[in-house]
Design a protein around this motif. Structure first.
Motif, mmCIF file in Angstrom:
data_model
loop_
_atom_site.group_PDB
_atom_site.id
_atom_site.type_symbol
_atom_site.label_atom_id
_atom_site.label_comp_id
_atom_site.label_asym_id
_atom_site.label_seq_id
_atom_site.Cartn_x
_atom_site.Cartn_y
_atom_site.Cartn_z
ATOM 1 N N ALA A 104 0.822 -1.206 0.000
ATOM 2 C CA ALA A 104 0.000 0.000 0.000
ATOM 3 C C ALA A 104 0.853 1.251 0.000
ATOM 4 O O ALA A 104 0.605 2.205 -0.759
ATOM 5 C CB ALA A 104 -0.934 -0.029 1.220
ATOM 6 N N GLU A 121 1.173 4.265 -2.905
ATOM 7 C CA GLU A 121 0.924 5.658 -2.552
ATOM 8 C C GLU A 121 2.126 6.533 -2.883
ATOM 9 O O GLU A 121 1.989 7.631 -3.440
ATOM 10 C CB GLU A 121 0.578 5.755 -1.067
ATOM 11 C CG GLU A 121 0.194 7.151 -0.629
ATOM 12 C CD GLU A 121 -0.178 7.196 0.842
ATOM 13 O OE1 GLU A 121 -0.666 8.249 1.284
ATOM 14 O OE2 GLU A 121 0.021 6.176 1.560
ATOM 15 N N SER A 130 -8.280 -3.311 -5.839
ATOM 16 C CA SER A 130 -8.225 -3.393 -4.384
ATOM 17 C C SER A 130 -7.570 -2.164 -3.766
ATOM 18 O O SER A 130 -7.738 -1.901 -2.570
ATOM 19 C CB SER A 130 -7.454 -4.649 -3.971
ATOM 20 O OG SER A 130 -6.153 -4.644 -4.533
ATOM 21 N N SER A 131 -6.812 -1.377 -4.547
ATOM 22 C CA SER A 131 -6.136 -0.180 -4.038
ATOM 23 C C SER A 131 -6.264 0.940 -5.063
ATOM 24 O O SER A 131 -6.015 0.721 -6.259
ATOM 25 C CB SER A 131 -4.651 -0.454 -3.766
ATOM 26 O OG SER A 131 -4.491 -1.488 -2.818
ATOM 27 N N PHE A 155 -5.145 5.189 -5.331
ATOM 28 C CA PHE A 155 -4.474 6.341 -4.720
ATOM 29 C C PHE A 155 -4.500 7.486 -5.723
ATOM 30 O O PHE A 155 -4.427 7.278 -6.936
ATOM 31 C CB PHE A 155 -3.029 5.997 -4.356
ATOM 32 C CG PHE A 155 -2.917 4.930 -3.303
ATOM 33 C CD1 PHE A 155 -3.065 5.247 -1.960
ATOM 34 C CD2 PHE A 155 -2.700 3.601 -3.661
ATOM 35 C CE1 PHE A 155 -2.971 4.253 -0.990
ATOM 36 C CE2 PHE A 155 -2.604 2.616 -2.701
ATOM 37 C CZ PHE A 155 -2.741 2.942 -1.353
ATOM 38 N N TYR A 210 5.471 -4.750 -6.939
ATOM 39 C CA TYR A 210 4.137 -5.075 -6.413
ATOM 40 C C TYR A 210 3.909 -6.592 -6.446
ATOM 41 O O TYR A 210 3.384 -7.174 -5.489
ATOM 42 C CB TYR A 210 3.101 -4.349 -7.243
ATOM 43 C CG TYR A 210 1.687 -4.434 -6.724
ATOM 44 C CD1 TYR A 210 1.354 -3.937 -5.465
ATOM 45 C CD2 TYR A 210 0.670 -5.001 -7.482
ATOM 46 C CE1 TYR A 210 0.062 -3.995 -4.986
ATOM 47 C CE2 TYR A 210 -0.627 -5.065 -7.017
ATOM 48 C CZ TYR A 210 -0.923 -4.558 -5.769
ATOM 49 O OH TYR A 210 -2.208 -4.617 -5.304
#
Length: 909
Positions: free
Chosen positions: A178, A182, A210-211, A213, A312
């Motif tokens: 995460a 970011e 799922s993420s 930013f 990732y």
């Protein structure tokens, strides 16, 4: 043709100009720099040159200076095409070189074409003298400015690359996914100089990430979650290639960002991918210090996105590895705990296998149940075991098997074999519903009869497992121990599995006898079906043969009857011969009619009459003399035929031709059974009690002293197509005899001993009236003469019908086929001499009898139509009389049948 030379170091620029000018029909040449263009121009002498200004090796200004020094090329028209933003200096230097036309990149196609046409329209230019000192100074300043700008751009690129390196190092050191995403979102916006940045990624291949930013967007703005697979961004992720999008005002809804995201003039997006998968995308909106994103921006973003994708993936793999490690630790602990359970299960499975093998070798229910209870006593172990059977209509269980060691407790519990146990509201009632019941302590249960009985005997723990077959409980397996709560879950599961195996074995034992009976019934049914199939196949073949045979014997039938009736001066011998021929024709017709009865029993029977078997036997013996006397004597064999015929034998009622054929077949079979000779006995008598004690019968026996039959042959000898004669036999003789017996309601019996001979008996019901057979009704010729049209494709039938009908006084015309018949019929109508009757065959080429009848009735409804066909009996039996047909008559027609039919169809209406 006009020749144009294009000079540019960028292939894309050359391709653009070449495609545009080639469409106008110009001849095109291409060069990558000034030096190459100078050599090409000296050889090709182009009419026009379009040259870039800033090129490696030799720029455009130097190229034009060198071009003007060559007297042959000095007057060549030149157009400069440049991307230099200093357009005034470029134009001044171009004019100094004698270049009057200047295009600035990017160029509009219409402008390029107009400039080329204007340049080609100029008169040949005179060589231009360029002031060397002033031109060199301006030329040098232009190049110096260009180099300064390039140096500044390189310095900016180096700074961005340095920032990219530091960012990549940070990416490689970040341990959390995460925070990684970011930081990349924020740093990429700063690195590229974008107004805002959006990053969406997810490990699962789904629409929603799922993420998500953002950077550069007001945190208080409520943003929807974007889709990874939607719009242009989704297409980019699927294709795994970066995209630069400009002029987005019109296509903004197609980009793929939710409505609340800020709009942008231009976007730069790159997929976040690894070597194997695509995880999401990075999208930058609006370049802060320029109108659009550059190639360098795209390269940096692609590098950054690739680094993020690999890191990732590594972080995800690392997290997955940690989860797997923890799971493996837990699994190791569970395996150690399950090891002991598994060992116990192995022991139980071995016991289950041994019991299953033992009961699988038995077919009776009692021995199966005894093996089960004894095995439980020896190997589980238990203190008491029994098996009870249950009838669904009864609320009790019957003890069927008790273990040897359990017998003392069984007597104490009054649960010996054949004892009955009532089913109350205890666990037994749930067990017969199909549920395995475990009572850990019978002393703590409610006061019910069965648990109290076990508790008084000291049995504290009990398991009851249902015996279930085809969703019905037919029994209960009961196992009990003295110690309370002594059955584990594995014990209960073992007893459940054992009950399933016992139920299956017991059910199979019960089904075994039923299966044997069903198998015997199936064999008998199969034999009956096979016999019916053979009869059906024979009937299908016979149907076609019957048609041809009926056609063939029709002329003979008509001529014979006509001669017998009309020729009064026939000799007695000729009349006897014609009578025999007429009799044979009738037999053939009856035989043909019976052939279809193999597959179509129950059809219309031929006319029955009273007859005497003694007379019939004499005729058949004489008729078959060649077969039983002459043929065997050729091989030195002698067959003695004896007739033991009862006197005053009552008549029977039947079809004489069928009985004659059956008797003929029996004599032939007897002769074939005596290849070396022997005795053939034909015997008649009245009502033998041992054969038909309840009725008065006329019995016919055909006995031979031949080879006889074994039991299997005797059992199958009546089947169609079954023969022991090899290729000489058809297998139809006794089958036809059997069919005749069934149609006449006669009893048939076969006695045969191998090596001693065979006797076949037929018992017919005696006729209640002893009158002699009535003579056939004779029909006189009709009183009215008719105009008749006979139509058939067989000339013999036409000729015989014409002769027969004309002898009765009728006027008969004939036609060979349906088309010719219709032509004659219509000609008679035109002459006002219509036919009163049309007799037509059914099967004819081109136009069959149905079409003939339809045409005749259409032209003259009053004209009668008679269908004369070999299919007549079948059509009458099946009620298949075609439309427009007044009467169907079967071939071969007798003269009486033909006359009666004429009277019926032509009677006044």
């Amino acid at each position: 043709m006009t020749t144009i030379l294009i000079v540019d170091d960028e292939p894309a620029n050359r391709d653009f100009l070449a495609a545009l000018l080639e469409h106008k029909g110009y001849r095109l040449l291409e060069a990558r720099d000034g030096a190459e263009a100078l050599g090409l121009a000296s050889v090709e002498h182009p009419d026009l040159i379009i040259a870039d200004i800033l090129m490696p090796t030799m720029d455009g200004y130097e190229f034009v200076r060198q071009l003007r020094l060559d007297a042959r090329l000095a007057s060549t028209v030149v157009i400069f095409c440049t991307a230099d933003y200093r357009d005034r200096e470029a134009a001044r230097l171009a004019a100094a070189c004698g270049v009057m036309h200047l295009l600035f990149k990017p160029c509009e196609p219409e402008l390029v074409l107009r400039t080329v046409e204007a340049a080609l329209g100029l008169a040949t230019q005179a060589p231009v003298r360029v002031a060397a000192a002033e031109f060199d100074r301006d030329h040098l300043r232009l190049l110096t400015d260009k180099l300064s700008r390039k140096a500044a751009e390189l310095e900016a690129v180096n700074q961005r690359l340095s920032a990219l390196v530091h960012l990549c190092l940070g990416i490689a050191a970040e341990p959390e996914a995460a925070r990684l995403l970011e930081n990349v979102c924020r740093s990429s916006r700063e690195l590229i100089g974008a107004r805002y940045c959006v990053l969406a990624a997810g490990l699962e291949a789904t629409e929603a990430p799922s993420s998500v930013f953002t950077s550069g967007i007001d945190p208080e703005t409520k943003l929807s979650v974007p889709s990874l697979r939607h719009g242009l961004l989704g297409t980019m992720l699927t294709e795994r290639s970066a995209r630069r999008l400009e002029d987005l005002e019109r296509i903004w809804p197609q980009v793929g960002l939710p409505p609340h995201f800020p709009r942008a003039r231009c976007l730069l997006a790159a997929p976040i991918t690894s070597m194997e998968r695509a995880y999401g995308w990075l999208c930058l909106g609006d370049k802060r210090d320029g109108p659009a994103f550059t190639d360098e921006d795209e390269r940096l973003v692609v590098i950054l996105a690739a680094q993020v994708g690999r890191r990732y993936e590594n972080l995800a793999l690392y997290a997955e590895a940690r989860r797997h490690a923890l799971a493996l630790e837990r699994e190791a602990m569970e395996r150690r705990q399950a090891q002991s359970k598994l060992q116990a299960q192995v022991v139980r499975l071995d016991l289950l296998q041994r019991i299953t093998r033992a009961i699988g070798e038995r077919q009776d229910l009692q021995s199966i149940l005894q093996v089960v209870v004894r095995s439980l006593e020896d190997d589980l172990p238990i203190d008491f075991a029994c098996v009870c059977l249950h009838e669904p209509s009864d609320r009790t269980l019957t003890v069927t098997a008790v273990g040897t060691r359990s017998m003392p407790l069984a007597r104490e519990l009054t649960m010996t074999e054949a004892a009955r146990i009532a089913i109350d509201g205890d666990g037994l009632s749930r067990c017969i519903q199909g549920e395995v019941v475990y009572e850990p302590d019978t002393e703590r249960m409610p006061p019910l009869p069965f648990p109290q009985r076990l508790a008084r005997a000291g049995l504290r723990a009990v398991v009851a497992a249902p015996l279930l077959a085809e969703r019905k409980v037919f029994g209960v397996l009961i196992a009990a121990r003295r110690l309370a709560e002594s059955f584990s879950s594995s014990d209960c599961e073992f007893l459940r599995q054992l009950s399933e195996h016992v139920a299956l074995a017991a059910h199979q034992a019960q089904l075994y006898q039923a299966l044997q009976q069903a198998y015997n019934d199936l064999r008998e049914s199969q034999q009956a079906v096979m016999q019916q199939e053979r009869l059906r196949a024979l009937g299908q073949m016979a149907s076609g043969l019957a048609h041809d045979i009926n056609n063939a014997i029709s002329p003979a039938s008509l001529y014979t009857e006509s001669l017998l009736e009309l020729e009064a001066n026939l000799s007695e011998r000729a009349r006897r011969y014609l009578g025999a021929i007429q009799h044979a024709i009738c037999d053939v017709a009856q035989t043909v009619a019976r052939m279809r009865e193999f597959s179509r029993p129950g059809g219309p029977a031929a006319t029955s009459a009273s007859m005497n078997l003694n007379r019939l036997i004499g005729q058949v013996v004489e008729f078959t003399r060649v077969r039983w006397r002459d043929v065997p004597q050729q091989h030195g064999a002698v067959i003695d035929v004896q007739q033991q015929l009862a006197g005053d034998l009552p008549d029977i009622v039947g079809i004489e031709s069928e009985i004659r054929d059956a008797l003929t077949n029996l004599i032939f079979n007897a002769v074939d059974a005596m290849p070396d000779g022997g005795t053939l006995t034909l015997r008649t008598r009245v009502g033998a009690e041992q054969f038909a004690p309840c009725s008065r019968t006329v019995q016919l026996e055909v006995a031979d002293t031949g080879v006889g039959m074994d039991e299997d042959t005797r059992r199958r000898c009546l089947d169609p197509f079954f023969t022991t004669k090899g290729e000489r036999g058809t297998g139809l003789g006794l089958a036809m005899v059997y069919g005749m017996a069934q149609r006449h309601g006669a009893e048939l019996e076969i006695d045969s001993v191998q090596g001693k001979g065979t006797t076949l008996r037929l018992a017919f019901a005696a006729s209640s009236a002893a009158a002699a057979a009535a003579k056939a009704e004779s029909v006189a010729a009709p009183r009215r003469c008719l105009r008749i049209l006979a139509i058939d494709d067989d000339p013999l039938i036409l000729e015989s019908m014409q002769a027969t009908l004309q002898s009765d006084g009728h006027t008969v015309a004939t036609a060979d086929g349906g088309s010719a018949g219709i032509a004659k019929f219509e000609d008679a109508l035109r002459r006002d001499e219509p036919f009163e009757l049309v007799i037509t065959d059914l099967g004819m080429p081109y136009m069959d009898g149905r079409k003939v009848a339809a045409v005749v009735k259409g032209r003259s409804p009053a004209t009668a139509v008679m269908l004369l066909t070999g299919w007549g009996r079948r059509m009458t039996a099946d009620q298949e009389v075609p439309p427009h047909v007044d009467r169907v008559l079967a071939k071969p027609p007798s003269l009486g049948e033909l006359r009666r039919a004429l009277e019926q169809v032509c009677a006044p209406r």
